[in-house]
Scaffold this motif. Structure first.
Motif, mmCIF file in Angstrom:
data_model
loop_
_atom_site.group_PDB
_atom_site.id
_atom_site.type_symbol
_atom_site.label_atom_id
_atom_site.label_comp_id
_atom_site.label_asym_id
_atom_site.label_seq_id
_atom_site.Cartn_x
_atom_site.Cartn_y
_atom_site.Cartn_z
ATOM 1 N N ASN A 89 0.834 -1.192 0.000
ATOM 2 C CA ASN A 89 0.000 0.000 0.000
ATOM 3 C C ASN A 89 0.876 1.252 0.000
ATOM 4 O O ASN A 89 2.115 1.159 0.005
ATOM 5 N N ALA A 90 0.246 2.426 -0.001
ATOM 6 C CA ALA A 90 0.995 3.678 -0.097
ATOM 7 C C ALA A 90 1.895 3.907 1.104
ATOM 8 O O ALA A 90 2.901 4.619 1.010
ATOM 9 N N GLN A 126 -5.194 1.237 -1.034
ATOM 10 C CA GLN A 126 -4.931 0.883 -2.423
ATOM 11 C C GLN A 126 -3.638 0.072 -2.544
ATOM 12 O O GLN A 126 -2.666 0.305 -1.820
ATOM 13 N N TYR A 128 -0.343 -1.260 -4.661
ATOM 14 C CA TYR A 128 0.619 -0.853 -5.691
ATOM 15 C C TYR A 128 1.559 -2.024 -5.975
ATOM 16 O O TYR A 128 1.866 -2.825 -5.090
ATOM 17 N N ASN A 130 5.382 -2.945 -6.950
ATOM 18 C CA ASN A 130 6.695 -2.311 -6.832
ATOM 19 C C ASN A 130 7.806 -3.296 -7.205
ATOM 20 O O ASN A 130 8.208 -4.119 -6.376
ATOM 21 N N ARG A 165 -9.560 -2.373 -5.822
ATOM 22 C CA ARG A 165 -8.656 -3.221 -5.059
ATOM 23 C C ARG A 165 -8.030 -4.296 -5.935
ATOM 24 O O ARG A 165 -7.030 -4.883 -5.580
ATOM 25 N N ASP A 182 0.066 1.911 -9.741
ATOM 26 C CA ASP A 182 -1.197 1.976 -9.002
ATOM 27 C C ASP A 182 -2.196 1.062 -9.685
ATOM 28 O O ASP A 182 -2.639 1.327 -10.806
ATOM 29 N N SER A 184 -5.188 0.599 -9.150
ATOM 30 C CA SER A 184 -6.553 1.113 -9.258
ATOM 31 C C SER A 184 -6.753 1.896 -10.542
ATOM 32 O O SER A 184 -7.885 2.197 -10.926
ATOM 33 N N LYS A 185 -5.646 2.257 -11.204
ATOM 34 C CA LYS A 185 -5.745 3.074 -12.418
ATOM 35 C C LYS A 185 -5.567 2.203 -13.652
ATOM 36 O O LYS A 185 -4.761 1.266 -13.645
#
Length: 377
Positions: A89-90, A126, A128, A130, A165, A182, A184-185
């Protein structure tokens, strides 16, 4: 003092210092993220076998473990990849992961694959993706193609998918220093990703030192532009055929034998320069040998792990990139040769220059041939 002869020699010297047994150092990896519901994901990380060997050799920890024991190397490689890709997450909270399998990629003869299972059910916010540490291990020329999900009927999306999600289908190419992805995008569609494949095609020809040697060798006696146009056009037509056949998985040849054949073509055109100054008919050579080089170009595209539904735009843009790279080589080498003629040979091509460059290129070809044949054992 600068001279075109010195510049051309510098080009060949650069190839000599940069070249290796495998003339393409891919530094390419890929990943496919598949949501499996309830916050669980399968992450499939693919990479060229020679690349993971190099990365592992450069970064593996010191250990007294007997590497000859069955499964030990696979386990260490799995852990190596597991430590370098994350879903998080962020705030940096990572999803626990486990290695499911390590081995050859059954869909791609050039690649190996590590499959990871990641559980993000307890990670808030959210998600991510990485892969920064993997890109760092690959080096400054690293590329990582990320493919997310499969095409799904929007009416069947889960609540997690609707809330962002779980990822929507798409691809993106990322490089060292790029931000996390991300999920979600929406990512890029295959056609939006085309410029990335175009640049990969340009890079492939510019760092494919065996292809560069071949192109330079067939141009060394050229004093007019039209024969060079025919040479490059014939090469383009034939290698585009086999590049397409290989990328579409219609024809598949063992990569070791392709690399050996490419080395032989380099030796042939370099040695031919000692016995013939013909240029007008040399497009026959490039047309015939282009079929072989096309399989070599295909390896650069296949190494990216392109999904079949994205293969058409990827193939088109990658091939155009290769052609632009070829034109760039011609626009550098031919003016240098013509300028050398004007400055040192009263407008005529110097046989000494051609034979010197051809001898250097032939030595490269013999070296690549020797190493690639030795690897068969």
């Amino acid at each position: 003092m600068w001279s075109p002869i010195r510049a051309l020699t510098a080009v060949l010297a650069f190839i000599a210092t940069a070249s290796a047994a495998h003339a393409h150092t891919a530094d390419i990896s890929s990943s496919r993220i598949v949501p499996e519901g309830q916050g669980h994901y399968r992450v499939e990380v693919g990479f060229l076998g020679t690349d993971i060997e190099r990365m592992f050799a450069e970064n593996k920890p010191k250990s007294d473990v007997d590497l000859t024991e069955p499964g030990v190397i696979e386990g260490m490689i799995g852990k190596f990849i597991q430590q370098r890709v994350d879903l998080q997450n962020a705030e940096g909270q990572t999803c626990p992961s486990a290695v499911v399998s390590v081995g050859e990629d059954p869909t791609n003869p050039y690649d190996s694959k590590v499959v990871l299972q990641m559980d993000c059910s307890a990670v808030q916010g959210q998600i991510y993706y990485n892969p920064a540490r993997l890109l760092e291990a690959q080096g400054p020329r690293a590329k990582h193609l990320v493919s997310i999900g499969e095409k799904r009927d929007e009416s069947n999306l889960t609540e997690a998918q609707r809330m962002g999600r779980e990822p929507a289908p798409g691809q993106v190419m990322i490089y060292p220093g790029d931000p996390m992805i991300d999920l979600s995008k929406p990512l890029l569609t295959p056609w939006q990703l085309a410029p990335k494949f175009f640049s990969a095609g340009v890079e492939h020809i510019m760092t494919g030192y065996d292809h560069l040697c071949f192109l330079i060798a067939v141009m060394l006696w050229a004093t007019r532009i039209w024969p060079v146009v025919k040479i490059v056009t014939a090469f383009t037509v034939s290698h585009s055929v086999t590049l397409s056949l290989a990328a579409l998985e219609l024809v598949n040849l063992p990569s070791h034998w392709v690399e050996i054949a490419i080395a032989l073509t380099i030796i042939y055109v370099a040695v031919e320069n000692f016995f013939s100054r013909r240029v007008d008919g040399r497009w026959h050579d490039t047309f015939a040998f282009g079929f072989i080089h096309g399989f070599g170009f295909a390896s650069g595209l296949i190494e990216l792990g392109v999904p079949q539904r994205a293969i058409v735009p990827a193939l088109a843009s990658f091939n155009i990139g290769v052609e632009v790279g070829q034109i760039g080589v011609v626009l550098i080498v031919l003016p240098l040769l013509l300028l050398a003629d004007k400055m040192f040979s009263h407008g005529r091509r110097s046989p000494l220059l051609v034979k010197l460059c051809s001898a250097i290129i032939a030595c490269f070809g013999v070296y690549w041939l020797f190493v690639r044949v030795s690897e068969l054992g």
